[in-house]
Design an enzyme around this catalytic site. Structure first.
Site, PDB file in Angstrom:
ATOM      1  N   ASP A 100       0.859  -1.178   0.000  1.00  0.00           N
ATOM      2  CA  ASP A 100       0.000   0.000   0.000  1.00  0.00           C
ATOM      3  C   ASP A 100       0.899   1.233   0.000  1.00  0.00           C
ATOM      4  O   ASP A 100       2.099   1.124   0.286  1.00  0.00           O
ATOM      5  CB  ASP A 100      -0.891  -0.045   1.238  1.00  0.00           C
ATOM      6  CG  ASP A 100      -1.795   1.167   1.338  1.00  0.00           C
ATOM      7  OD1 ASP A 100      -2.323   1.592   0.300  1.00  0.00           O
ATOM      8  OD2 ASP A 100      -1.978   1.680   2.456  1.00  0.00           O
ATOM      9  N   LYS A 122      -5.506  20.608 -14.698  1.00  0.00           N
ATOM     10  CA  LYS A 122      -4.316  20.540 -13.839  1.00  0.00           C
ATOM     11  C   LYS A 122      -4.018  21.874 -13.151  1.00  0.00           C
ATOM     12  O   LYS A 122      -2.863  22.211 -12.895  1.00  0.00           O
ATOM     13  CB  LYS A 122      -3.086  20.089 -14.634  1.00  0.00           C
ATOM     14  CG  LYS A 122      -3.204  18.701 -15.221  1.00  0.00           C
ATOM     15  CD  LYS A 122      -1.916  18.285 -15.908  1.00  0.00           C
ATOM     16  CE  LYS A 122      -2.038  16.882 -16.484  1.00  0.00           C
ATOM     17  NZ  LYS A 122      -0.815  16.449 -17.172  1.00  0.00           N
ATOM     18  N   LYS A 176      -3.061  28.579  -9.546  1.00  0.00           N
ATOM     19  CA  LYS A 176      -1.985  27.656  -9.143  1.00  0.00           C
ATOM     20  C   LYS A 176      -2.231  26.322  -9.843  1.00  0.00           C
ATOM     21  O   LYS A 176      -3.361  25.898 -10.045  1.00  0.00           O
ATOM     22  CB  LYS A 176      -1.952  27.475  -7.630  1.00  0.00           C
ATOM     23  CG  LYS A 176      -3.222  26.894  -7.035  1.00  0.00           C
ATOM     24  CD  LYS A 176      -3.151  26.852  -5.525  1.00  0.00           C
ATOM     25  CE  LYS A 176      -4.449  26.276  -4.930  1.00  0.00           C
ATOM     26  NZ  LYS A 176      -4.459  26.323  -3.467  1.00  0.00           N
ATOM     27  N   THR A 187       5.334  19.784  -6.368  1.00  0.00           N
ATOM     28  CA  THR A 187       5.506  21.167  -6.810  1.00  0.00           C
ATOM     29  C   THR A 187       4.254  21.725  -7.467  1.00  0.00           C
ATOM     30  O   THR A 187       3.508  21.011  -8.132  1.00  0.00           O
ATOM     31  CB  THR A 187       6.677  21.273  -7.798  1.00  0.00           C
ATOM     32  OG1 THR A 187       6.400  20.455  -8.935  1.00  0.00           O
ATOM     33  CG2 THR A 187       7.969  20.808  -7.161  1.00  0.00           C
ATOM     34  N   THR A 197      -2.469   1.143  -4.730  1.00  0.00           N
ATOM     35  CA  THR A 197      -2.983   2.247  -3.931  1.00  0.00           C
ATOM     36  C   THR A 197      -4.309   2.741  -4.476  1.00  0.00           C
ATOM     37  O   THR A 197      -4.571   2.650  -5.676  1.00  0.00           O
ATOM     38  CB  THR A 197      -1.969   3.406  -3.882  1.00  0.00           C
ATOM     39  OG1 THR A 197      -2.519   4.497  -3.144  1.00  0.00           O
ATOM     40  CG2 THR A 197      -1.620   3.878  -5.286  1.00  0.00           C
TER      41      THR A 197
END
Length: 1387
Positions: free
Chosen positions: A650, A791, A809, A844, A923
């Protein structure tokens, strides 16, 4: 009798007329939403970014196919009188496939019409850049909305088969079909799992559906993705029935139509009365107790006996013990086998009980957890185990959800609440749940006590992302009404309530009927590879034993028949040859039975138990911060730890700490960091800042009155205002707590605190930020929300000075292409900083802004309002309008957030990879986050090529995997490193990849890759992936996780490891081993695993060797006693040989021996590969030891017989058989103990006590036994023999001579192997012994230099980002909040 399902009928399109005209007429109902190609299971081309393919109208296509199917069926009916249903279906599928090839023109060919392996790219150059471009998808933008439809999938064909005409259909069935079409558009919002369950037949179950490897749910989305509410369909059903004039639907005789709860069968939905235990009692719903234990009171004995007697040795000894009870058969005592077997089983049972009691205690602790249940007009504290279906609960902030519940109301506006589901699906984002508007106003206990009604819900199932139900109010506070329920209202057991003071909810599923537990599996009985191999060798030994027994019986028969005249003193009845032969076989089986060591099983269990205790006591795996030691919950699997080839891990909570921290930022080309190394401190070089400032200096820079300070101000003003975070100041607390669906957003808002920008208040239309001690209010005009295509996110704000600003952002790739030309100055510096952040594994984002004039905003706002209110393609329109204003941006800088890895994770993964272990990460988190973590933890190296699979249909997935696999195969032989590959696949594609016809392609491609990351996967998918590799690969699999969503994966693997982490102890309770941190896996596998495998292998081989060496001498003796069955050794000495005199050396070897010390095993992880290859224990090594034992028995018996042939002593007396037997017995014992000494690598005080001590014990035991046993008439064979042994020089000479001759060959073989056939571990042993220095650090420095170059190459090719912002719905949430209003208490 309840309503019956009707979801597998073959129904016509019209009443009784099967003509094409009527077919067209009845199939044209709502064609826009329910044509064959516009099924919810097919992509909608209206949202595709690609132009739609040329094709004929979908409804005409459906009609034509139906007509052609009908004609085909009629032809088949004319040819044969009866056609089985399956055959008909098969033919129809063939026809469907046939017509698919001609329904599309040109580029409209479907993937079904093309044979796999024939692709357009076959003309390309198969080497060099073309191959790498085809393999490496990391540089491609895989996040577009959709692709052109590839034609119907398997599920669409199955759905269409329900619409094929059947002349025997009733009007009610026709009504049902028409109803299904009318509901199609509403059902298009249902996740795929709900639709696929609707394809089940009347007698099918979810389990059988899962066994067929048909995906049950869409794992591509988060819980609550289906925001549409659906009502019941009884009214529509009645209308259809009236139109057709059919039978009364509710008369109990006719089948009902499909409802919102599945097929409509009483077995597929259930009724839950709210807060009425008496009414729910008749349904006998499950209690809320859960158990992860292996046994209970009733199952212990059958399970334990089944497990123990699956070991062939125990079966053999039980058989031997039984035949020993037959009078006149056994040459030994009747209890020499059955008593030791009973002791072995009792010891094993005690160990199993001790381990399972720990599991029961853990379960009891969980079941005793406290919850608040509404009883009358008050809430009472009750244990989780006492919660029942229908109870109303109050759950408070940071508490775990005790059962599957339906949200009624909460402390938040409009009945909203936040839940953390990382324990369920691994996602770090908080999920927003919301009550239906009618119940959101139930804010007091009196309101809840006045609630009257029931819920009609789907049956318990394992789909985490779907839920269908209806809340029916029967008066009381809400009056008479019905409210549809969706996943948005459901909170699942295992989730944790976050950022919400309290919620009220009603329980719908409890205990093992909850979705979490339905995803779990029963604790399996796991058997190790070593045990299986041992079982196989026991079978071979048993065959040898039978052969020896038959040969001896034949010898006895032959010798008796030949010498009958000389045996008149024996009672040999005539005519009973066959009976005597069988009895002789049984006699010799008993005589030779110890060829299989009876102590082996108990010795293995005790050795494993001690090895488990060494793991528990290892201080290197003790976590001081949480006071958690390593725990071996079962000792049966310790040797498997030394043979692991695949690790399934995981991510959230296992590799990461699930904690986001604002670490660094770049503002106007200047770097700031929380911690700055001395070598990186900022200084001025040629007028430019080089290095980093710390955050203390940042505040000093903001106090300056210059242009740079203004840029700093704008940067932190953006961080504190451009978000969807909700602040909350709890009573009695001075620190503001930020509620955020994304942990990244919360980290950025907390990062603004560094510059004294404190976000304090959110109102529906504005926010308040305390800027350097002064409260300033910003009007939030618009929010352009984040999604995986954009995005980025942006906010349009009216600042306190009246100016309008756009703050944005997002990922650097989308921000840089929207910058104004005047912003070029700081872009190169920011790019360098981004590359540096990425090398450190930080997440980032780029930060940019733009000033907007009022005129431009008014014009844009009109378009935004129009897009927000459109009824078609609303999201696409909003994205298009956002593009208009998100341009000509000014770059402010970049942020770097650390998704904090657990300590030592990168080093652990890198070391395990060196040990030859392949690591797969499974995951539930989103793809960008998983890839970023893959780089951070060194699972993915910089020179890896990424194969990213994000396909949306079965056929696309199969074609993609085949194409990549072909590229790898055809590229072998070139100068490209095809081993440096990593496969990234999302949950939806994995759904298709796990189907029968694709799973081998997926497995072959995945096993060719050094790393595999599966994103957005469900707990069930995790288990299916593990089971696929387990079924198809002969390798040992290990699964490790920390949440309840990892339990099924942990139990499916050969070895399960649980992390005692932040997500609770569910995984640790269900695992075979529990550790506090992932980094401890390194020592657990490389050291303890390697030791356990080597020790146990050597112990088992030695145990077989020592018994074969002794008991084959019994067979050699039979050659001299006319196969009479006479034993050469006294019977209790035979038993004591295994139980006392040779039992300690295997224990010493199995517990304390070390072929390499811990430091060497950790320093040279390649040594671990010997366990993977089975070097120490395999068929070859077993038979090598067995042949050596045969060889030793020949020397010991025949050479000993020659030496003792003339046994006359000095006084003229002879020793006799028992003296002869004792001398041979002692020689065998001495040889066996010398062999143990020869194979021992590490001598401890216990080894000295075990090996020389065992020989001393025999010499001390013999005289005592020879005196005491005859007195008690236990054994008279040794009476008076001591003087004939200890006083006889020939005894000592024979023992020394025979044992030395045996060991000469073994020592010579060991010398030859080490000197001329050297293994890798022999070299490491020499390095360890002579402490030779290791010169590898020079190579490590060289590797780091290469690593940095490759890293920069990858960053220039594609700079990734990771921002786990939830997609959509955030603006609606923030518009509902006003933090200036005090939240209700709920009482």
């Amino acid at each position: 009798m309840g309503p019956q399902p009707n979801n597998h009928f073959l129904m016509p399109y019209g009443p009784d007329d099967d003509s094409a005209e009527n077919l067209v007429q009845y199939s044209s109902i709502d064609n826009s939403s329910h044509s064959y190609l516009h099924s919810p299971l097919v992509e909608d081309d209206s949202i595709s970014v690609h132009p739609p393919q040329s094709r004929r109208p979908a409804h005409q296509l459906s009609v034509r196919r139906a007509v052609e199917r009908e004609e085909h069926a009629r032809r088949e009916a004319a040819r044969t009188s009866t056609i089985p249903y399956d055959d008909t279906l098969q033919e129809v599928e063939y026809e469907d496939h046939f017509h698919d090839q001609y329904e599309y023109d040109g580029g409209g060919f479907t993937s079904m019409s093309k044979p796999y392996g024939k692709h357009a790219y076959e003309t390309d150059d198969m080497h060099g850049d073309n191959i790498m471009e085809r393999l490496d998808d990391a540089h491609l933008d895989r996040d577009h909305v959709s692709r052109p439809s590839r034609g119907p999938s398997m599920y669409q064909r199955m759905q269409f088969m329900d619409e094929v005409e059947d002349e025997n259909d009733t009007p009610l069935r026709k009504a049902s079909l028409l109803l299904k079409r009318q509901l199609s558009k509403r059902r298009s919002n249902v996740p795929d799992g709900a639709l696929r369950r609707s394809l089940l037949g009347p007698n099918d179950s979810v389990e059988s559906y899962r066994d067929a490897n048909i995906p049950m749910q869409d794992m591509g989305g988060a819980g609550g993705g289906n925001g549409q509410r659906r009502g019941t369909t009884e009214t529509a059903v009645s209308a259809m029935a009236n139109e057709f004039g059919s039978t009364d639907i509710n008369n109990g005789n006719a089948p009902a139509t499909t409802s919102a709860f599945g097929s409509g069968s009483g077995d597929n939905f259930r009724t839950v009365h709210i807060s009425s235990r008496e009414s729910n009692a008749k349904y006998k719903y499950k209690h809320n107790r859960v158990s992860t234990a292996k046994y209970n009171v009733l199952s212990f004995l059958p399970k334990f006996l089944f497990e123990q007697f699956s070991k062939y040795a125990n079966v053999f000894f039980l058989f031997t013990g039984c035949i020993q009870q037959i009078s006149g058969v056994s040459p030994t005592s009747r209890f020499t086998t059955i008593v030791p077997l009973g002791v072995v089983l009792a010891a094993t049972a005690a160990k199993e009980l001790a381990e399972d009691i720990k599991r029961h205690k853990s379960d009891s602790d969980m079941n005793k957890s406290s919850a608040r249940v509404l009883v009358g007009n008050t809430f009472e504290e009750r244990a989780w185990r006492d919660i029942q279906v229908g109870d109303i609960l109050r759950v408070q902030n940071k508490e775990a959800i005790p059962a599957d519940i339906v949200l009624l109301s909460s402390s938040e506006p409009e009945g909203m609440c936040y839940v953390e589901t990382s324990n369920l699906d691994g996602e770090t984002n908080l999920k927003v749940k919301q009550a239906v508007p009618e119940t959101a106003g139930l804010m007091t206990v009196a309101d809840l006590a006045g609630l009257r009604g029931h819920l009609k819900t789907e049956a318990p199932n394992d789909s985490l992302y779907t839920f269908e139900g209806t809340l029916v109010s029967e008066g009381g506070r809400l009056g008479f009404c019905e409210m549809p329920l969706s996943p948005t209202q459901v909170l699942l057991r295992g989730a944790i309530l976050r950022n919400t003071d309290w919620i009220y909810a009603v329980v719908v599923f409890t205990g093992h009927e909850t979705k979490l537990m339905r995803n779990a599996t029963a604790a399996p009985i796991k058997r190790t590879n070593v045990e299986k191999t041992t079982n196989q060798q026991i079978i071979f030994l048993f065959i040898i034993l039978i052969i020896l027994a038959v040969m001896s019986a034949l010898g006895s028969q032959i010798m008796t028949s030949r010498n009958r005249d000389q045996l008149s003193y024996l009672y040999l009845p005539a005519g009973e040859g066959a009976k005597t032969f069988v009895k002789n076989i049984l006699t010799f089986i008993i005589l030779y039975n110890n060829l299989i060591p009876i102590s082996l099983i108990v010795t293995m269990e005790v050795v494993k138990f001690q090895q488990a205790q060494l793991i528990n006591a290892d201080m290197d795996m003790y976590d001081e911060t949480s006071d958690t030691p390593a725990l071996a919950r079962t000792s049966s699997l310790v040797e498997e730890l030394g043979q692991v080839e695949y690790i399934f891990s995981d991510k959230t909570g296992t590799l990461t700490c699930n904690i986001m921290e604002f670490r660094q930022c770049s503002i106007a080309g200047v770097m700031y960091s929380d911690v700055v190394e001395a070598s990186k401190r900022a200084h001025i070089v040629d007028g430019e800042v080089v290095g980093q400032y710390d955050f203390t200096q940042l505040r000093e820079h903001m106090n300056r009155n210059d242009a740079y300070a203004a840029q700093l101000f704008e940067f932190f003003q953006l961080l504190s205002t451009c978000h969807t975070v909700i602040p909350e100041l709890r009573q009695g607390e001075s620190e503001i707590e930020y509620q955020a669906s994304s942990p990244d957003e919360a980290a950025l808002v907390k990062g603004a605190l560094l510059a004294d920008f404190v976000f304090t208040t959110r109102k529906p239309r504005s926010i308040i930020v305390r800027v350097m001690g002064v409260d300033k209010e910003y009007e939030v005009l618009n929010i352009n929300e984040f999604n995986s295509t954009r995005k980025r996110m942006s906010a349009v704000l009216r600042c306190p000075d009246g100016s309008i600003k756009l703050y944005c952002k997002g990922a650097d790739t989308v921000i840089f292409e929207r910058l104004a030309d005047s912003t070029g100055g700081i872009v190169p510096a920011t790019l360098r900083h981004l590359e540096e952040y990425a090398t450190e594994g930080l997440r980032t984002l780029c930060i940019a802004m733009r000033d907007i004039s009022p005129e431009e905003y008014n014009q844009w706002s009109t378009q935004y309002t129009r897009a927000a209110t459109t009824l078609t393609n609303r999201q696409q329109e909003l994205d298009r309008v956002a593009e208009l204003i998100e341009r000509d941006l000014e770059l402010l800088g970049a942020t770097a957030i650390e998704d904090k890895l657990q300590d030592g994770v990168p080093q652990t993964i890198y070391t395990l990879a060196q040990a030859g272990i392949k690591i797969w990460v499974l995951t539930g988190d989103r793809q960008e986050t998983a890839i970023n973590i893959g780089y951070s933890c060194k699972l993915i190296q910089e020179d890896f090529s990424l194969i990213i699979c994000n396909e949306t249909t079965h056929w696309e997935t199969k074609e993609f995997l085949q194409r990549k696999l072909d590229a790898i195969r055809e590229g072998h032989g070139s100068n490209i490193d095809f081993e440096a590959l990593a496969l990234i696949i999302d949950g939806r594609s994995l759904d298709f990849a796990l189907e029968k016809d694709v799973e081998l392609l997926f497995l072959e491609l995945a096993t060719l890759c050094k790393a595999v990351i599966c994103c957005r996967v469900s707990p069930l998918q995790k288990a299916l992936v593990v089971k696929l590799v387990k079924r198809r690969r002969k390798a040992i699999l290990l699964a490790i996780g920390d949440g309840a969503n990892d339990v099924s994966m942990i139990q499916a693997a050969h070895v399960g490891i649980g992390i005692s982490g932040q997500e609770g102890l569910q995984a640790a309770r269900s695992a075979d081993f529990a550790i506090a941190q992932f980094r401890y896996l390194r020592k657990l596998l490389l050291v303890h695993g390697a030791w356990s495998y080597h020790r146990l292998s050597k112990m088992i081989l030695f145990s077989f060797y020592k018994n074969i060496a002794l008991y084959i001498t019994q067979f050699w003796f039979a050659l001299f006693n006319v196969f009479s069955g006479q034993t050469v050794y006294e019977s209790w000495s035979i038993t004591f040989y295994t139980v006392f005199f040779t039992v300690m050396p295997p224990f010493a070897i199995g517990v304390f021996d070390q072929f390499l010390n811990a430091r060497s095993l950790d320093r040279y992880p390649e040594m671990y590969k010997m366990g993977q290859k089975g070097v120490f224990f395999n068929v070859r090594s077993f038979w090598g030891w067995a042949i050596n034992a045969f060889y030793h028995s020949v020397i010991l018996f025949f050479l000993g017989t020659i030496v003792l042939f003339d046994d006359m002593e000095h006084d003229g007396l002879v020793g006799g058989q028992w003296v002869y037997g004792v001398i041979i017995y002692t020689s065998v014992l001495t040889t066996v103990l010398l062999k143990a000494a020869l194979i021992t690598n590490m001598w401890t005080k216990w080894t000295v006590l075990a090996i020389p001590g065992s020989l001393i014990l025999w010499f001390a035991f013999l005289p005592v036994y020879a005196v005491v046993a005859p007195k008690f008439r236990t054994s008279t064979e040794y009476e008076g023999i001591i003087l004939h042994i200890y006083a006889n020089p020939r005894f000592w000479l024979t023992v020394v001579l025979l044992s030395t001759l045996c060991m000469v060959r073994d020592y010579g073989y060991k010398y030859l192997k080490r000197m001329y056939f050297t293994k890798a571990y022999h070299i490491v042993q020499e390095i360890q012994k002579f402490n030779i220095p290791d010169y590898r650090p020079r190579m490590e420095r060289f590797k780091k230099a290469v690593h940095k170059v490759r890293l920069l190459q990858r960053l220039r090719r594609t700079r990734g980002y990771a921002f786990s912002q939830n997609e959509g719905g955030q603006e609606k949430i923030i518009r509902a909040y006003d933090t200036t209003i005090q939240k209700p208490s709920g009482y």
